[in-house]
Each structure stands twice: as structure tokens, then as C-alpha cells.
Design an enzyme around this catalytic site. Structure first.
Site, mmCIF file in Angstrom:
data_model
loop_
_atom_site.group_PDB
_atom_site.id
_atom_site.type_symbol
_atom_site.label_atom_id
_atom_site.label_comp_id
_atom_site.label_asym_id
_atom_site.label_seq_id
_atom_site.Cartn_x
_atom_site.Cartn_y
_atom_site.Cartn_z
ATOM 1 N N ARG A 204 0.768 -1.048 -0.204
ATOM 2 C CA ARG A 204 -0.054 0.069 -0.006
ATOM 3 C C ARG A 204 0.945 1.104 0.126
ATOM 4 N NH1 ARG A 204 -5.135 2.000 3.336
ATOM 5 N NH2 ARG A 204 -5.092 4.278 2.775
ATOM 6 N N ASP B 87 -6.806 -1.838 2.163
ATOM 7 C CA ASP B 87 -7.370 -1.014 3.241
ATOM 8 C C ASP B 87 -7.799 -2.036 4.283
ATOM 9 O OD1 ASP B 87 -7.654 1.501 4.526
ATOM 10 O OD2 ASP B 87 -9.555 1.248 4.000
ATOM 11 N N ARG C 239 -6.502 1.699 -3.771
ATOM 12 C CA ARG C 239 -5.448 1.366 -2.961
ATOM 13 C C ARG C 239 -5.559 -0.083 -2.905
ATOM 14 N NH1 ARG C 239 -8.581 3.846 1.795
ATOM 15 N NH2 ARG C 239 -8.477 5.383 0.224
ATOM 16 N N ASP D 179 -9.383 -1.866 8.176
ATOM 17 C CA ASP D 179 -9.901 -0.834 9.098
ATOM 18 C C ASP D 179 -10.092 -1.700 10.508
ATOM 19 O OD1 ASP D 179 -9.630 1.544 7.970
ATOM 20 O OD2 ASP D 179 -11.843 1.589 7.012
#
Length: 172
Positions: A95, A107, A104, A109
Site C-alpha cells: 500500500r 485497506d 488502494r 480498518d
């Protein structure tokens, strides 16, 4: 007899939720690689992974669709340590910093950390935008339909958001 209390040699195991997205290269493979790498590093033990969903980009629209998924896992790491591991895996997988909400490779989270509320400049838990993102709610509800965060039902929120452009990955 009094309970001896927590064993300092035995770390607390906390259930967490992860949201994953990719829109560069082999998107589903990037998600699988991220989860595998987190486990290899000892950061998490994955318990369940949703299906992969296709989501149109938002924010920055001139990019390919995203593959999104969620995972339930356990960790013994503290929230800040977990975030550091997540960021390290994103970097290891390639990334690069770019346009906000832009393309991207991966990702990741942290969506929630047990039932704890955590608020720092780097990390807010439960994730502050979780209930505003159909691409998180739909896959998370698939694997945790009865989950409640901050008094709100993930399953009910996902039903309300299901019409907002989140489709199974294989659907055209």
C-alpha cells in the site's frame, strides 16, 4: 475462597472486527493475503470471514470498483498495538499513500475492539463511520447479524443500507 484475579501471564483475548477493501490488482486475493499476513504475524486469530462484495467507489470516483469484506477475529494486542500491526501489513503488501478515498491495494480498518470505546487521534473505536458505510455493514452483518455496537444493531443497519450499491463480488 477469593478468586485469584486475572493471571498477568495470560493475556486478555478480545474479539475484534476488521473491514478490508482493495481495488488494485487481484482484489479478492489482496484481502485474503492481508488476513493471512495478520495471522502469520500473530496479530490476530481469524474466526470468520464474510463473502467478498463489490462496491462502487465514493469520494474519489475515477477508479475501479472495490472488493470489500469483513472478518471477525481475536487478538491479545491493545488497540494501538493492533493498529500498528494493521498498518505494517498494509505497507508489507504494497500500500502506498495517495489520494484520500482513492485507489488502494489494501485497506484494513479496525471496526471494533470488544465492547470498548477508544478515542485517540489515530484510532476511534467503534469505527466512527461504520454505521455510514454499506460496504462495511453488509459484510459485517453476514458474519455477525446480532452484533450490537454502541447500542445499535449491525444487522438492522445493514438491512437499511443493503440497497446502496453493495453486491456480491461475482454479480455483474
Amino acid at each position: 475462597m477469593q478468586s485469584p484475579g486475572p493471571d498477568p501471564q495470560k493475556p486478555n483475548i478480545v474479539e475484534i472486527g476488521l473491514g478490508l477493501g482493495s481495488n488494485i490488482g487481484d482484489k479478492p486475493a489482496n484481502i485474503a493475503a492481508a488476513l493471512a499476513r495478520l495471522q502469520e504475524r500473530g496479530a490476530v486469530v481469524v474466526a470468520a470471514v464474510s463473502s467478498i462484495y463489490r462496491t462502487a467507489p465514493w469520494g474519489y470516483l475515477d477508479q475501479e470498483d472495490f472488493a470489500n469484506a469483513c472478518a471477525l477475529a481475536t487478538t491479545t494486542l491493545q488497540p494501538g498495538e493492533l493498529l500498528a500491526e494493521v498498518k505494517a501489513v498494509e505497507t508489507e503488501l504494497g500500500r502506498k499513500d495517495g489520494v484520500r478515498w482513492g485507489p488502494r491495494l489494501i485497506d484494513i480498518d479496525v471496526l471494533f475492539y470488544g465492547d470498548q470505546v477508544f478515542d485517540s487521534p489515530e484510532l476511534v473505536l467503534p469505527h466512527k463511520d461504520l454505521f455510514n458505510r454499506a460496504f462495511v455493514l453488509v459484510p459485517l452483518a453476514e458474519i455477525a447479524p446480532k452484533l450490537r455496537l454502541g447500542g445499535r444493531s449491525v444487522g438492522e443497519a445493514a438491512k437499511a443500507a443493503a440497497e446502496l450499491g453493495v453486491k456480491p463480488w461475482d454479480a455483474a
